[in-house]
Scaffold this motif. Sequence first.
Motif, mmCIF file in Angstrom:
data_model
loop_
_atom_site.group_PDB
_atom_site.id
_atom_site.type_symbol
_atom_site.label_atom_id
_atom_site.label_comp_id
_atom_site.label_asym_id
_atom_site.label_seq_id
_atom_site.Cartn_x
_atom_site.Cartn_y
_atom_site.Cartn_z
ATOM 1 N N ASP A 140 0.831 -1.204 0.000
ATOM 2 C CA ASP A 140 0.000 0.000 0.000
ATOM 3 C C ASP A 140 0.868 1.258 0.000
ATOM 4 N N ARG A 141 2.083 1.110 0.513
ATOM 5 C CA ARG A 141 2.908 2.290 0.713
ATOM 6 C C ARG A 141 4.026 2.431 -0.316
ATOM 7 N N PHE A 142 4.533 1.308 -0.818
ATOM 8 C CA PHE A 142 5.707 1.378 -1.691
ATOM 9 C C PHE A 142 5.482 0.654 -3.011
ATOM 10 N N ASP A 143 6.288 1.053 -3.973
ATOM 11 C CA ASP A 143 6.307 0.391 -5.267
ATOM 12 C C ASP A 143 7.192 -0.856 -5.142
ATOM 13 N N PRO A 144 6.758 -1.991 -5.702
ATOM 14 C CA PRO A 144 7.580 -3.205 -5.560
ATOM 15 C C PRO A 144 8.997 -3.033 -6.098
ATOM 16 N N ARG A 145 9.212 -2.108 -7.027
ATOM 17 C CA ARG A 145 10.564 -1.894 -7.547
ATOM 18 C C ARG A 145 11.496 -1.296 -6.488
ATOM 19 N N ASP A 146 10.901 -0.676 -5.453
ATOM 20 C CA ASP A 146 11.714 -0.076 -4.391
ATOM 21 C C ASP A 146 11.822 -0.971 -3.160
ATOM 22 N N MET A 147 11.287 -2.189 -3.284
ATOM 23 C CA MET A 147 11.309 -3.091 -2.133
ATOM 24 C C MET A 147 12.301 -4.220 -2.390
ATOM 25 N N ARG A 148 12.813 -4.800 -1.301
ATOM 26 C CA ARG A 148 13.696 -5.971 -1.424
ATOM 27 C C ARG A 148 13.352 -7.006 -0.354
ATOM 28 N N LEU A 149 13.414 -8.263 -0.751
ATOM 29 C CA LEU A 149 13.346 -9.355 0.215
ATOM 30 C C LEU A 149 14.777 -9.658 0.651
ATOM 31 N N VAL A 150 15.038 -9.630 1.953
ATOM 32 C CA VAL A 150 16.374 -10.013 2.414
ATOM 33 C C VAL A 150 16.353 -11.533 2.583
ATOM 34 N N TRP A 151 17.145 -12.223 1.789
ATOM 35 C CA TRP A 151 17.046 -13.684 1.717
ATOM 36 C C TRP A 151 18.423 -14.298 1.960
ATOM 37 N N SER A 152 18.616 -14.826 3.170
ATOM 38 C CA SER A 152 19.924 -15.416 3.495
ATOM 39 C C SER A 152 20.010 -16.858 3.031
ATOM 40 N N GLY A 153 18.841 -17.450 2.762
ATOM 41 C CA GLY A 153 18.822 -18.875 2.458
ATOM 42 C C GLY A 153 18.522 -19.713 3.690
ATOM 43 N N GLY A 154 18.436 -19.057 4.853
ATOM 44 C CA GLY A 154 18.038 -19.747 6.081
ATOM 45 C C GLY A 154 16.532 -19.980 6.098
ATOM 46 N N LYS A 155 16.077 -20.701 7.115
ATOM 47 C CA LYS A 155 14.665 -21.113 7.157
ATOM 48 C C LYS A 155 13.706 -19.938 7.311
ATOM 49 N N ASP A 156 14.101 -18.916 8.076
ATOM 50 C CA ASP A 156 13.190 -17.801 8.347
ATOM 51 C C ASP A 156 12.995 -16.919 7.115
ATOM 52 N N SER A 157 14.102 -16.569 6.467
ATOM 53 C CA SER A 157 13.959 -15.689 5.304
ATOM 54 C C SER A 157 13.332 -16.456 4.147
ATOM 55 N N THR A 158 13.570 -17.765 4.070
ATOM 56 C CA THR A 158 12.949 -18.542 2.993
ATOM 57 C C THR A 158 11.430 -18.591 3.171
ATOM 58 N N LEU A 159 10.983 -18.753 4.414
ATOM 59 C CA LEU A 159 9.537 -18.720 4.655
ATOM 60 C C LEU A 159 8.972 -17.343 4.285
ATOM 61 N N THR A 160 9.716 -16.296 4.624
ATOM 62 C CA THR A 160 9.265 -14.937 4.293
ATOM 63 C C THR A 160 9.102 -14.786 2.773
ATOM 64 N N VAL A 161 10.088 -15.278 2.038
ATOM 65 C CA VAL A 161 10.022 -15.196 0.580
ATOM 66 C C VAL A 161 8.831 -15.999 0.054
ATOM 67 N N TRP A 162 8.626 -17.191 0.611
ATOM 68 C CA TRP A 162 7.533 -18.054 0.162
ATOM 69 C C TRP A 162 6.167 -17.387 0.398
ATOM 70 N N ILE A 163 6.016 -16.761 1.592
ATOM 71 C CA ILE A 163 4.743 -16.090 1.876
ATOM 72 C C ILE A 163 4.546 -14.925 0.908
ATOM 73 N N CYS A 164 5.625 -14.225 0.609
ATOM 74 C CA CYS A 164 5.546 -13.109 -0.341
ATOM 75 C C CYS A 164 5.090 -13.612 -1.722
ATOM 76 N N LEU A 165 5.643 -14.758 -2.126
ATOM 77 C CA LEU A 165 5.232 -15.364 -3.402
ATOM 78 C C LEU A 165 3.729 -15.637 -3.430
ATOM 79 N N GLN A 166 3.227 -16.249 -2.348
ATOM 80 C CA GLN A 166 1.799 -16.562 -2.270
ATOM 81 C C GLN A 166 0.970 -15.286 -2.342
ATOM 82 N N PHE A 167 1.431 -14.300 -1.575
ATOM 83 C CA PHE A 167 0.698 -13.048 -1.503
ATOM 84 C C PHE A 167 0.638 -12.380 -2.882
#
Lengths: 277, 400
Positions: free
Chosen positions: A28-55
């Motif tokens: 609602d606040r930002f353009d996706p081009r100005d956003m980044r997923l911080v993805w270390s490859g660990g379990k927490d950031s991977t879940l975050t990325v996966w939820i973002c994909l679903q969303f």
Amino acid sequence: MVNLSAKRVKELEEKIARSKEVFRQAYDRFDPRDMRLVWSGGKDSTLTVWICLQFCKESNLALPRAFTIDEGDSFEEIEAFLEKWSRAWNIELDRGCNEDVLRAANYTLGADVEVRKLNARNQAEIKRIGFDLERFPFEAESYVGNHLMKTVVFNTYIEENGVKAVFQGLRWDEQPARQKDAYWEDVPAGELTPAHTRYRPILHFTERDIWDTTLHFGIPYCPLYEQGYRSLGAKTTSQKMSDLPAWEQDLEHTVERAGRRQDKEKTMARLRQLGYM
Amino acid sequence: MRNAILLTLDTLRRDALGCYGGAQGQTPFLDSIQPHCIRFMQAYSGGPYTQAAFPGILTSSHYLDHGKSRQLSPKRQLISEVMRQQGFETAAFHSNPYLSAFFGWNRGWDTFYDSMQDEVTDECPYIKSRVLNGKVRDWLAGRRDRSRPFFLWVHYMDVHEPYVPAPEYIERVDPTLCIAPAEMMRLFREVVLKRDVSDPDTIELLRKLYLAHVREVDDSARELFGIFEEAGVLAESLVVVTSDHGEEFGEHGGLSHDGKMYDELVHVPLLIYEQSRSETLVAEHVVSTLDIAPTILHSLGLRPAPAFQGRPLLPLQNYASDGAFGECYDKHGSTEKGAEKEVHYYRSERFKIIYRQRTETWELYDLRSDPHERTNLADASPEADRLKEKILPRVGRQPR
């Protein structure tokens, strides 16, 4: 796979829905081009990325790019995992690294780094965190190493790419100090930090929730967790907690990060203050 | 008795307690509960510093049983594990890094707070006892199943150096004393850490600052007992109060707590409190802090733990004293450099014998005639050979 009760699955679905709501607020606040997923490859950031994909799929929105930090001491398994799944999920993955420090350390862990051989930015950063050193050993998870190899890389990346918002996979149950963290936080511009907003969509997930969700929904994870690692940091300082897969360990009564270097540093610092060592 | 509570006070000298006859005793609260206590006059610690002493208190085993690792050996069984297996809810609140999850002491606890993620300062490098008390209060209030008995361990760090007590507590020890925190920190760095005992006046000043912390801890113990009373658990709990080791103020040429086995370090207070008791019972026989865990199990009617090496202290008349052992490495000063060598002691009803592996020397003291351990009788007493036999099989033994 994991055998969960219908009640438990519902609980996890509600947690995922809460996370999606955090993504919604960011979109609602930002353009996706100005956003980044911080993805270390660990379990927490991977879940975050996966939820973002679903969303994004459900809402028909563009995916943000992802960003990973190479600390100069990473597991090959993590790199392979990121490579494989960024392709499979069609996510643009940027890699950030403090080349200047690596070069000064001759690309060798434990090597002495002479501060005067670093660039002005790195020298200023060392001063900024209160170190008046001529040299330090290159270790990704020591205090100086962590700052130069992670914090500085992060700040430089968001500055150079005009990033306005990042998604981080932090959790409240990681440590007591996290318990006051909010789902989003506006970080004002500092001397060497550009202003940006941090979103933490999975704050409410416990370590157990992470594994139940990951296994139930078939979310990929790095195979190192199968070998007993509970928490993945730098390669040389992460230790296996047991030979059991992470999710079969006594998550509720043992400490997730006890295998990590920074806990050791904290403990040693306390002992020094008490007059030992 | 339904519950067990273990309150351990880091670095608390036995003679800092009024009830142990300390002339400078600073413990009005602990003195006031004596009618409800069994007071052990000859309780000995398994070692002179936390790492050497706590395996005895929480695992009823000796420090050198399982090799040199700082990590708690998986072969040791914590009393928390034993009690949880037998249906008890277990909780620990403390702030000693040597006893933290990092070193493996979090086994068997339903709740384990070691404070290691919290911020502390150089003047007070631990979470204070009053804050721990608040966490205990919250834990008691938040317990879901009140019908389940519990085992609670609380450990206070406040007496440990650096000695930087609050002015109100300094005033209770010596109203004429006026000293700023910066000066107290200077004494810590320049005198305590350097083990500099050259100036008796400075040592006396340090002792006063130490006692001010003792006075504060006594207030915290008072508050903690109040919390138990308020929560309605005191009357149905067995409470054990002890310390892991004492503190040296120049008695044997040093400060703080190094690898020495003299009484200022290993002779500790030990109280067993039961509210239903109305008259102090004084126990004069030699006991060990390894006996604490077996005593708790026995008093609560639980199955004994085969791994525990101590013996139940209660009932008193059934305890056949066989003296007490202690052991450690001979770290000295604030450094731990050089190959570690062992130090052992054995305390019989009358004597104490000490062996130092580094110098292969023996010391023997007749504590009846020489309570301050000044005259070494190792070459003069006919007792020496008999007592050496107690120690020798324990030196350089392989990990079990």
